[in-house]
Design a protein around this motif. Structure first.
Motif, PDB file in Angstrom:
ATOM      1  N   GLU A 112      -1.080 -33.918  20.999  1.00 42.76           N
ATOM      2  CA  GLU A 112      -2.065 -33.769  19.929  1.00 42.76           C
ATOM      3  C   GLU A 112      -2.689 -35.106  19.551  1.00 42.76           C
ATOM      4  OE1 GLU A 112      -1.170 -30.040  17.094  1.00 42.76           O
ATOM      5  OE2 GLU A 112       0.204 -31.723  16.825  1.00 42.76           O
ATOM      6  N   ARG A 113      -3.941 -35.052  19.100  1.00 43.03           N
ATOM      7  CA  ARG A 113      -4.606 -36.257  18.616  1.00 43.03           C
ATOM      8  C   ARG A 113      -4.169 -36.548  17.187  1.00 43.03           C
ATOM      9  NH1 ARG A 113     -10.950 -37.834  19.810  1.00 43.03           N
ATOM     10  NH2 ARG A 113     -10.444 -40.016  20.287  1.00 43.03           N
ATOM     11  N   LEU A 114      -3.988 -37.821  16.910  1.00 47.84           N
ATOM     12  CA  LEU A 114      -3.542 -38.265  15.597  1.00 47.84           C
ATOM     13  C   LEU A 114      -4.738 -38.703  14.748  1.00 47.84           C
ATOM     14  CD1 LEU A 114      -0.524 -40.409  16.870  1.00 47.84           C
ATOM     15  CD2 LEU A 114      -0.467 -38.061  15.965  1.00 47.84           C
ATOM     16  N   PRO A 115      -4.540 -38.860  13.438  1.00 47.70           N
ATOM     17  CA  PRO A 115      -5.652 -39.274  12.571  1.00 47.70           C
ATOM     18  C   PRO A 115      -6.288 -40.609  12.960  1.00 47.70           C
ATOM     19  CG  PRO A 115      -3.855 -38.398  11.252  1.00 47.70           C
ATOM     20  CD  PRO A 115      -3.340 -38.495  12.662  1.00 47.70           C
ATOM     21  N   ASP A 116      -5.533 -41.499  13.620  1.00 50.48           N
ATOM     22  CA  ASP A 116      -6.093 -42.800  14.006  1.00 50.48           C
ATOM     23  C   ASP A 116      -6.906 -42.740  15.297  1.00 50.48           C
ATOM     24  OD1 ASP A 116      -4.133 -42.493  15.926  1.00 50.48           O
ATOM     25  OD2 ASP A 116      -2.978 -44.273  15.360  1.00 50.48           O
ATOM     26  N   GLY A 117      -7.034 -41.534  15.875  1.00 52.02           N
ATOM     27  CA  GLY A 117      -7.829 -41.379  17.090  1.00 52.02           C
ATOM     28  C   GLY A 117      -7.033 -41.461  18.370  1.00 52.02           C
ATOM     29  N   LEU A 118      -5.803 -41.947  18.302  1.00 49.99           N
ATOM     30  CA  LEU A 118      -4.932 -41.962  19.470  1.00 49.99           C
ATOM     31  C   LEU A 118      -4.239 -40.605  19.611  1.00 49.99           C
ATOM     32  CD1 LEU A 118      -3.327 -45.509  19.100  1.00 49.99           C
ATOM     33  CD2 LEU A 118      -5.334 -44.841  20.450  1.00 49.99           C
ATOM     34  N   TYR A 119      -3.515 -40.441  20.721  1.00 45.68           N
ATOM     35  CA  TYR A 119      -2.796 -39.196  20.954  1.00 45.68           C
ATOM     36  C   TYR A 119      -1.297 -39.442  20.823  1.00 45.68           C
ATOM     37  CZ  TYR A 119      -7.172 -37.142  22.453  1.00 45.68           C
ATOM     38  OH  TYR A 119      -8.462 -36.675  22.464  1.00 45.68           O
ATOM     39  N   ALA A 120      -0.597 -38.452  20.299  1.00 45.02           N
ATOM     40  CA  ALA A 120       0.851 -38.581  20.122  1.00 45.02           C
ATOM     41  C   ALA A 120       1.518 -38.833  21.466  1.00 45.02           C
ATOM     42  CB  ALA A 120       1.416 -37.324  19.479  1.00 45.02           C
ATOM     43  N   SER A 121       2.481 -39.733  21.486  1.00 44.85           N
ATOM     44  CA  SER A 121       3.185 -40.032  22.734  1.00 44.85           C
ATOM     45  C   SER A 121       4.233 -38.961  23.041  1.00 44.85           C
ATOM     46  CB  SER A 121       3.846 -41.400  22.657  1.00 44.85           C
ATOM     47  OG  SER A 121       4.734 -41.459  21.558  1.00 44.85           O
ATOM     48  N   LYS A 122       4.626 -38.202  22.042  1.00 45.03           N
ATOM     49  CA  LYS A 122       5.577 -37.110  22.238  1.00 45.03           C
ATOM     50  C   LYS A 122       4.824 -35.789  22.274  1.00 45.03           C
ATOM     51  CE  LYS A 122       9.779 -35.036  20.313  1.00 45.03           C
ATOM     52  NZ  LYS A 122      10.790 -35.100  19.232  1.00 45.03           N
ATOM     53  N   PRO A 123       5.073 -34.955  23.265  1.00 41.91           N
ATOM     54  CA  PRO A 123       4.318 -33.701  23.348  1.00 41.91           C
ATOM     55  C   PRO A 123       4.662 -32.742  22.216  1.00 41.91           C
ATOM     56  CG  PRO A 123       6.067 -33.747  24.993  1.00 41.91           C
ATOM     57  CD  PRO A 123       6.016 -35.111  24.376  1.00 41.91           C
ATOM     58  N   VAL A 124       3.644 -32.023  21.769  1.00 43.84           N
ATOM     59  CA  VAL A 124       3.856 -30.993  20.759  1.00 43.84           C
ATOM     60  C   VAL A 124       4.459 -29.752  21.400  1.00 43.84           C
ATOM     61  CG1 VAL A 124       1.538 -29.997  20.973  1.00 43.84           C
ATOM     62  CG2 VAL A 124       2.778 -29.775  18.820  1.00 43.84           C
ATOM     63  N   ALA A 125       4.299 -29.642  22.732  1.00 47.77           N
ATOM     64  CA  ALA A 125       4.859 -28.506  23.450  1.00 47.77           C
ATOM     65  C   ALA A 125       5.178 -28.899  24.877  1.00 47.77           C
ATOM     66  CB  ALA A 125       3.890 -27.324  23.440  1.00 47.77           C
ATOM     67  N   VAL A 126       6.311 -28.434  25.385  1.00 44.99           N
ATOM     68  CA  VAL A 126       6.673 -28.531  26.799  1.00 44.99           C
ATOM     69  C   VAL A 126       6.869 -27.094  27.281  1.00 44.99           C
ATOM     70  CG1 VAL A 126       8.318 -29.377  28.501  1.00 44.99           C
ATOM     71  CG2 VAL A 126       7.786 -30.774  26.479  1.00 44.99           C
ATOM     72  N   ILE A 127       5.968 -26.657  28.174  1.00 40.98           N
ATOM     73  CA  ILE A 127       5.918 -25.244  28.556  1.00 40.98           C
ATOM     74  C   ILE A 127       6.332 -25.090  30.013  1.00 40.98           C
ATOM     75  CG2 ILE A 127       4.454 -23.192  28.706  1.00 40.98           C
ATOM     76  CD1 ILE A 127       2.558 -24.608  26.692  1.00 40.98           C
ATOM     77  N   PRO A 128       7.468 -24.481  30.289  1.00 38.77           N
ATOM     78  CA  PRO A 128       7.864 -24.249  31.690  1.00 38.77           C
ATOM     79  C   PRO A 128       6.924 -23.241  32.350  1.00 38.77           C
ATOM     80  CG  PRO A 128       9.719 -23.963  30.176  1.00 38.77           C
ATOM     81  CD  PRO A 128       8.494 -24.018  29.338  1.00 38.77           C
ATOM     82  N   PHE A 129       6.733 -23.388  33.655  1.00 38.77           N
ATOM     83  CA  PHE A 129       5.983 -22.374  34.392  1.00 38.77           C
ATOM     84  C   PHE A 129       6.688 -21.020  34.241  1.00 38.77           C
ATOM     85  CE2 PHE A 129       3.974 -25.231  37.933  1.00 38.77           C
ATOM     86  CZ  PHE A 129       3.291 -25.943  36.959  1.00 38.77           C
ATOM     87  N   PRO A 130       5.920 -19.942  34.193  1.00 37.64           N
ATOM     88  CA  PRO A 130       6.561 -18.617  34.199  1.00 37.64           C
ATOM     89  C   PRO A 130       7.302 -18.388  35.509  1.00 37.64           C
ATOM     90  CG  PRO A 130       4.179 -18.431  34.470  1.00 37.64           C
ATOM     91  CD  PRO A 130       4.456 -19.857  34.134  1.00 37.64           C
ATOM     92  N   PRO A 131       8.247 -17.450  35.533  1.00 37.91           N
ATOM     93  CA  PRO A 131       9.065 -17.228  36.743  1.00 37.91           C
ATOM     94  C   PRO A 131       8.252 -17.011  38.008  1.00 37.91           C
ATOM     95  CG  PRO A 131       9.948 -15.997  34.888  1.00 37.91           C
ATOM     96  CD  PRO A 131       8.664 -16.583  34.419  1.00 37.91           C
ATOM     97  N   GLU A 132       7.072 -16.380  37.873  1.00 38.58           N
ATOM     98  CA  GLU A 132       6.244 -16.117  39.050  1.00 38.58           C
ATOM     99  C   GLU A 132       5.779 -17.393  39.740  1.00 38.58           C
ATOM    100  OE1 GLU A 132       4.716 -13.125  35.895  1.00 38.58           O
ATOM    101  OE2 GLU A 132       5.878 -14.979  35.951  1.00 38.58           O
ATOM    102  N   LEU A 133       5.803 -18.522  39.027  1.00 37.36           N
ATOM    103  CA  LEU A 133       5.250 -19.773  39.547  1.00 37.36           C
ATOM    104  C   LEU A 133       6.311 -20.846  39.795  1.00 37.36           C
ATOM    105  CD1 LEU A 133       2.098 -20.031  37.237  1.00 37.36           C
ATOM    106  CD2 LEU A 133       2.166 -19.308  39.627  1.00 37.36           C
ATOM    107  N   LYS A 134       7.577 -20.482  39.733  1.00 33.59           N
ATOM    108  CA  LYS A 134       8.616 -21.519  39.762  1.00 33.59           C
ATOM    109  C   LYS A 134       8.652 -22.311  41.065  1.00 33.59           C
ATOM    110  CE  LYS A 134      12.559 -18.679  41.300  1.00 33.59           C
ATOM    111  NZ  LYS A 134      12.919 -19.533  42.454  1.00 33.59           N
ATOM    112  N   ASP A 135       8.167 -21.739  42.168  1.00 36.70           N
ATOM    113  CA  ASP A 135       8.191 -22.442  43.455  1.00 36.70           C
ATOM    114  C   ASP A 135       6.833 -23.041  43.835  1.00 36.70           C
ATOM    115  OD1 ASP A 135      10.895 -21.843  43.894  1.00 36.70           O
ATOM    116  OD2 ASP A 135      10.382 -19.855  44.677  1.00 36.70           O
ATOM    117  N   TYR A 136       5.880 -23.049  42.904  1.00 42.99           N
ATOM    118  CA  TYR A 136       4.536 -23.546  43.184  1.00 42.99           C
ATOM    119  C   TYR A 136       4.382 -24.997  42.718  1.00 42.99           C
ATOM    120  CZ  TYR A 136       2.828 -18.815  44.206  1.00 42.99           C
ATOM    121  OH  TYR A 136       2.605 -17.574  44.747  1.00 42.99           O
ATOM    122  N   LYS A 137       3.554 -25.743  43.457  1.00 41.47           N
ATOM    123  CA  LYS A 137       3.234 -27.117  43.081  1.00 41.47           C
ATOM    124  C   LYS A 137       1.750 -27.186  42.701  1.00 41.47           C
ATOM    125  CE  LYS A 137       7.226 -29.115  43.926  1.00 41.47           C
ATOM    126  NZ  LYS A 137       8.027 -29.706  42.830  1.00 41.47           N
TER     127      LYS A 137
END
Length: 366
Positions: A112-137
């Motif tokens: 996410e973007r912060l009030p100072d215009g930079l982006y947070a270094s820590k992700p607001v979300a880490v989303i695993p691929f759904p099972p259908e995509l686990k072997d895809y690159k």
């Protein structure tokens, strides 16, 4: 000016878009080791872009100054960033989030973007691929013009599973929902670059191993990509040579493709009313020696179309299966990003494109 159509009605004439012929600035990999710079994406409203330095696990934000120079604004890196070889990163359509797709652990990370215009270094979300995509690159990703959908091209080498995926992007919750997957058996080759048409009714996909672009209709009632392409753009005259990334101009009239097999970037007219690529031959080729590119990969256009950014790997060996070879002995500074200014007429110094196309035709028809 207007052009007379077959119906006798006068339509606005589409003027060619030219970039270059030489970069106005470039920035090299400053990490201690070599890194692939797989993607570059401009902010939707600012002369700011995000580049994915894949193998050193960094997202680097740079801005283009009024003097046409590059300035590093921010580096997002581990361990806080939870990056795992980010392959591609894009901005949300409001510019307030960055979505990265990670090669090594099959996740999306959102910042996410912060009030100072930079982006947070820590992700607001880490989303695993759904099972259908686990072997895809993953390779290329693109956010739709409305900002509501995300498309992903899964295809790197002949050894990896290939597919095209369409996601619903729930912006407020920073959530992604898989809508549809076209699997490998339904694809003609290795998909690399992907782009939405301006009206969001089609996807344009490059297939690197067969030197082609396919245009796929989107069935929004079913939330799916139609399997049979509406157009296949292919042939010796196209100048496509291991096409990688693909972008459509902000006006929607021009298509730009990076070709790692020929060290070129080719430009084509795009008919946004019919969502089709125009004449077979590119109207302009950004090429060497003036362009100073070697293994071009990611490309992006600034919001106002005034700047073209190109990432490049440098002189890397590619295996028959499409895999590329690099290591601790690869010179780290051969990976870089070039930027080019938009010209209103064909650059007078760029006369090599005709010989480039002639040479490419000779190689393809031998």
């Amino acid at each position: 000016m207007h052009a007379l159509t077959r119906s006798g009605l006068r339509q606005p004439e589409v003027f060619p878009v030219f970039y270059g012929p030489t970069p106005t600035d470039s920035i090299r990999n400053a990490s201690n080791t070599y890194s692939l710079i797989n993607s570059v994406e401009f902010h939707p409203r600012e002369n700011l872009f995000c580049a994915a330095f894949t193998t050193v696990n960094k997202l680097i934000l740079m801005k283009v100054t009024q003097q046409g120079k590059l300035k590093t604004v921010q580096v997002i890196g581990n361990p806080t960033a939870a990056l795992a070889e980010p392959q591609h990163a894009v901005f949300s359509q409001d510019g307030n989030k960055i979505i990265a797709v990670n090669w090594d652990n099959a996740t999306f990370t959102i910042y996410e973007r912060l009030p100072d215009g930079l982006y947070a270094s820590k992700p607001v979300a880490v989303i695993p691929f759904p099972p259908e995509l686990k072997d895809y690159k993953p390779h290329g990703i693109e956010i739709s013009p409305s900002g509501e959908f995300l498309a992903v091209a899964f295809g790197v080498t002949t050894r990896h599973k290939k597919g095209l995926a369409l996601f619903k992007y729930h912006h407020a919750e920073s959530r992604l929902q898989l809508l549809n997957l076209i699997e490998e058996a339904q694809l003609p080759g290795i998909p690399k670059g992907i782009a939405f048409s301006p009206d969001e009714s089609c996807l344009l996909v490059t297939f690197s191993n067969i030197n082609s672009i396919s245009v796929y209709d989107l069935d929004w009632a079913a939330g799916a990509i139609k399997v049979a392409p509406r157009q296949v753009f292919q042939g010796a005259l196209t100048g496509l040579s291991r096409p990688e990334d693909i972008k459509i101009s902000a006006e929607g009239d021009h298509l730009i493709v990076s070709n790692s097999g020929a060290n070129t970037v080719t430009c084509y007219h795009f008919d946004k009313s019919s969502n089709s690529i125009g004449e077979e031959t590119p109207y302009y080729i950004l090429d060497n020696p003036n362009a100073r590119i070697r293994f071009p990969h990611g490309i992006s256009l600034s919001a106002d179309g005034s700047v073209l950014a190109i990432t490049q790997f440098g002189p890397l060996e590619e295996k028959d299966d499409g895999n590329i070879v690099f290591g601790h002995r690869t010179p780290r500074r051969q990976a870089k990003i070039n930027i080019y200014r938009r010209e209103h007429t064909r650059p007078v110094f760029s006369t090599g494109w005709k010989s480039t196309l002639s040479s490419l035709l000779h190689r393809l028809t031998r």
